[in-house]
Design an enzyme around this catalytic site. Structure first.
Site, PDB file in Angstrom:
ATOM      1  N   LYS A   1      85.308 -95.735  33.678  1.00 38.64           N
ATOM      2  CA  LYS A   1      86.137 -96.894  33.372  1.00 38.64           C
ATOM      3  C   LYS A   1      85.642 -97.653  32.147  1.00 38.64           C
ATOM      4  O   LYS A   1      86.324 -98.560  31.664  1.00 38.64           O
ATOM      5  CB  LYS A   1      86.190 -97.828  34.574  1.00 38.64           C
ATOM      6  CG  LYS A   1      87.086 -97.301  35.693  1.00 38.64           C
ATOM      7  CD  LYS A   1      87.232 -98.307  36.820  1.00 38.64           C
ATOM      8  CE  LYS A   1      88.201 -97.789  37.877  1.00 38.64           C
ATOM      9  NZ  LYS A   1      88.353 -98.743  39.001  1.00 38.64           N
TER      10      LYS A   1
ATOM     11  N   ASP B   1      85.988 -95.431  48.686  1.00 43.15           N
ATOM     12  CA  ASP B   1      86.587 -96.088  47.522  1.00 43.15           C
ATOM     13  C   ASP B   1      87.889 -96.788  47.907  1.00 43.15           C
ATOM     14  O   ASP B   1      88.128 -97.941  47.527  1.00 43.15           O
ATOM     15  CB  ASP B   1      86.827 -95.041  46.435  1.00 43.15           C
ATOM     16  CG  ASP B   1      87.366 -95.641  45.149  1.00 43.15           C
ATOM     17  OD1 ASP B   1      86.746 -96.583  44.633  1.00 43.15           O
ATOM     18  OD2 ASP B   1      88.408 -95.159  44.659  1.00 43.15           O
TER      19      ASP B   1
ATOM     20  N   HIS C   1      90.006 -91.462  34.005  1.00 41.63           N
ATOM     21  CA  HIS C   1      88.651 -92.006  34.155  1.00 41.63           C
ATOM     22  C   HIS C   1      87.731 -91.154  35.030  1.00 41.63           C
ATOM     23  O   HIS C   1      86.525 -91.093  34.757  1.00 41.63           O
ATOM     24  CB  HIS C   1      88.692 -93.462  34.637  1.00 41.63           C
ATOM     25  CG  HIS C   1      88.714 -93.638  36.119  1.00 41.63           C
ATOM     26  ND1 HIS C   1      89.878 -93.783  36.835  1.00 41.63           N
ATOM     27  CD2 HIS C   1      87.703 -93.705  37.041  1.00 41.63           C
ATOM     28  CE1 HIS C   1      89.592 -93.923  38.124  1.00 41.63           C
ATOM     29  NE2 HIS C   1      88.287 -93.882  38.267  1.00 41.63           N
TER      30      HIS C   1
ATOM     31  N   HIS D   1      80.443 -93.266  40.358  1.00 40.32           N
ATOM     32  CA  HIS D   1      81.766 -92.629  40.395  1.00 40.32           C
ATOM     33  C   HIS D   1      82.769 -93.231  39.417  1.00 40.32           C
ATOM     34  O   HIS D   1      83.711 -92.565  38.997  1.00 40.32           O
ATOM     35  CB  HIS D   1      82.331 -92.660  41.816  1.00 40.32           C
ATOM     36  CG  HIS D   1      82.892 -93.985  42.230  1.00 40.32           C
ATOM     37  ND1 HIS D   1      82.102 -95.069  42.537  1.00 40.32           N
ATOM     38  CD2 HIS D   1      84.185 -94.409  42.384  1.00 40.32           C
ATOM     39  CE1 HIS D   1      82.864 -96.090  42.873  1.00 40.32           C
ATOM     40  NE2 HIS D   1      84.128 -95.725  42.788  1.00 40.32           N
ATOM     41  N   ASP D   2      82.588 -94.490  39.035  1.00 41.69           N
ATOM     42  CA  ASP D   2      83.570 -95.143  38.167  1.00 41.69           C
ATOM     43  C   ASP D   2      83.048 -95.445  36.768  1.00 41.69           C
ATOM     44  O   ASP D   2      83.645 -96.262  36.055  1.00 41.69           O
ATOM     45  CB  ASP D   2      84.033 -96.454  38.810  1.00 41.69           C
ATOM     46  CG  ASP D   2      85.280 -96.284  39.669  1.00 41.69           C
ATOM     47  OD1 ASP D   2      85.901 -95.199  39.609  1.00 41.69           O
ATOM     48  OD2 ASP D   2      85.627 -97.220  40.419  1.00 41.69           O
TER      49      ASP D   2
ATOM     50  N   HIS E   1      86.839 -87.720  43.184  1.00 45.97           N
ATOM     51  CA  HIS E   1      87.060 -88.704  44.253  1.00 45.97           C
ATOM     52  C   HIS E   1      88.496 -89.224  44.297  1.00 45.97           C
ATOM     53  O   HIS E   1      88.857 -89.947  45.227  1.00 45.97           O
ATOM     54  CB  HIS E   1      86.064 -89.865  44.137  1.00 45.97           C
ATOM     55  CG  HIS E   1      86.316 -90.796  42.985  1.00 45.97           C
ATOM     56  ND1 HIS E   1      85.912 -90.526  41.700  1.00 45.97           N
ATOM     57  CD2 HIS E   1      86.920 -92.017  42.932  1.00 45.97           C
ATOM     58  CE1 HIS E   1      86.251 -91.522  40.900  1.00 45.97           C
ATOM     59  NE2 HIS E   1      86.873 -92.445  41.628  1.00 45.97           N
ATOM     60  N   HIS E   2      89.321 -88.862  43.301  1.00 44.01           N
ATOM     61  CA  HIS E   2      90.737 -89.224  43.339  1.00 44.01           C
ATOM     62  C   HIS E   2      91.638 -88.019  43.622  1.00 44.01           C
ATOM     63  O   HIS E   2      92.855 -88.110  43.451  1.00 44.01           O
ATOM     64  CB  HIS E   2      91.164 -89.897  42.032  1.00 44.01           C
ATOM     65  CG  HIS E   2      90.811 -91.358  41.967  1.00 44.01           C
ATOM     66  ND1 HIS E   2      91.315 -92.291  42.846  1.00 44.01           N
ATOM     67  CD2 HIS E   2      89.988 -92.052  41.122  1.00 44.01           C
ATOM     68  CE1 HIS E   2      90.825 -93.489  42.551  1.00 44.01           C
ATOM     69  NE2 HIS E   2      90.006 -93.365  41.508  1.00 44.01           N
TER      70      HIS E   2
END
Length: 335
Positions: free
Chosen positions: A189, A267, A214, A185-186, A238-239
């Site tokens: 970054k 998260d 990101h 998911h990240d 997810h954000h």
């Protein structure tokens, strides 16, 4: 409907075979095929008859589902039904010739070959899945290693998310998808500057925009690999916020993919209970209280309640001991 599944794809052949192997109905189908073929063969007057070729359906099905041994056994049983048994039912047992042993050998050979080919296919698929997961772990470790404050973050989020998914009653295939989406998911970054990742104070507007970008970059990177396409919705969204004020797409409520709603809770919990450059970790109770406070605005209330209800002993992020990060400085120089 709670269980939206954007980004999923039809199960592949290997997955279907693995599922059907465990179903009693599969063995029943083989038995029914043998019985039905025998009935047809007797009805047409017994062998020799083209109807005997129908036995190969049962032989091949058994071999594909249960492997070469089952294929050989069903082949032998089918051959016995095709001639000695069918002729005995018709009262013509004396007319049997021993050529049926050759035909029995052919059926058994077909069962063995089909079973071996299927077993080889499944082994190859398992090897590829293992390679995919190892590649994901290596890639994620490389991203997490850039920031000591977020090292192991992706693994922990994936662990929290899969436990939440299980609590919500999702099937194993969906849980596995969510677990791998959590791992990835990240990855966006990687495009962030280290100064932003490590900044102890407030971010500037330009820095904050880079952070907001990101998730979309994660989706772009993951989406470049067709095998990882099912993980894109969870990573990209997810954000998002339940009230529609999140990013990057401004989705709200159930329009947010379920994978992303689950990952958002996992998260946030890990971020709150981990030390960061700008603040110390919160306690478990403080983190849960904040999740409850933001349920219905930032987070899906159903996911928050389910996560909060998890027993502390089962909330842990991983099923197995974490493998230590590779110490690059400890590796010997290569000439």
């Amino acid at each position: 409907m709670l269980w939206s599944r954007p980004g999923t794809r039809p199960p592949d052949t290997a997955q279907v075979l693995q599922e059907w192997r465990t179903r009693p109905a599969s063995a029943a189908v083989v038995v029914v095929l043998l019985a039905a073929t025998t009935a047809v063969l007797v009805a047409v007057g017994g062998p020799p008859s083209p109807a005997t070729h129908l036995y190969y359906l049962a032989v091949i099905l058994a071999a594909v589902l249960y492997g070469p041994r089952a294929g050989v056994l069903v082949g032998a049983f089918a051959a016995a039904l095709a001639e000695p048994f069918a002729l005995a039912l018709l009262g013509h047992f004396d007319s049997i010739d021993y050529g049926w042993l050759v035909r029995a050998g052919a059926m058994m050979l077909v069962g063995w070959v089909c079973g071996r080919l299927t077993a080889s296919l499944l082994n190859r698929v398992e090897e590829l899945e293992t390679l995919n997961q190892e590649t994901i772990f290596a890639f994620v470790r490389a991203i997490d290693a850039r920031d000591p404050y977020t090292a192991r973050h992706s693994e922990k989020v994936a662990g929290y998310a899969v436990r939440l998914a299980r609590t919500l009653g999702l099937p194993p295939a969906d849980c596995e998808r969510i677990h791998l989406a959590g791992m990835l998911h990240d990855v966006g970054k990687v495009g962030l500057e280290r100064s932003i990742l490590h900044k102890p104070g407030k971010l500037t507007d330009d820095e904050w925009q880079q952070v907001r970008d990101h998730p979309a970059l994660s989706a772009h990177i993951i989406g470049a690999v067709s095998r990882f396409a099912p993980f894109v919705p969870g990573a990209r969204n997810h954000h998002e916020r339940y009230d529609g004020r999140g990013y990057p797409d401004g989705l709200a409520g159930k329009a947010i993919p379920l994978d992303a709603r689950i990952l958002a809770v996992a998260d946030a919990y890990d971020a709150m209970t981990s030390d960061r450059s700008y603040r110390p970790a919160l306690s478990h109770d403080e983190a849960i209280a904040r999740l409850h406070a933001d349920a219905g605005t930032q987070f899906d209330p159903v996911c928050v309640r389910a996560f909060a209800a998890l027993d502390r002993d089962t909330r842990g992020p991983v099923d197995e001991p974490l493998v230590p990060l590779l110490d690059l400085w400890a590796l010997p120089d290569v000439a």
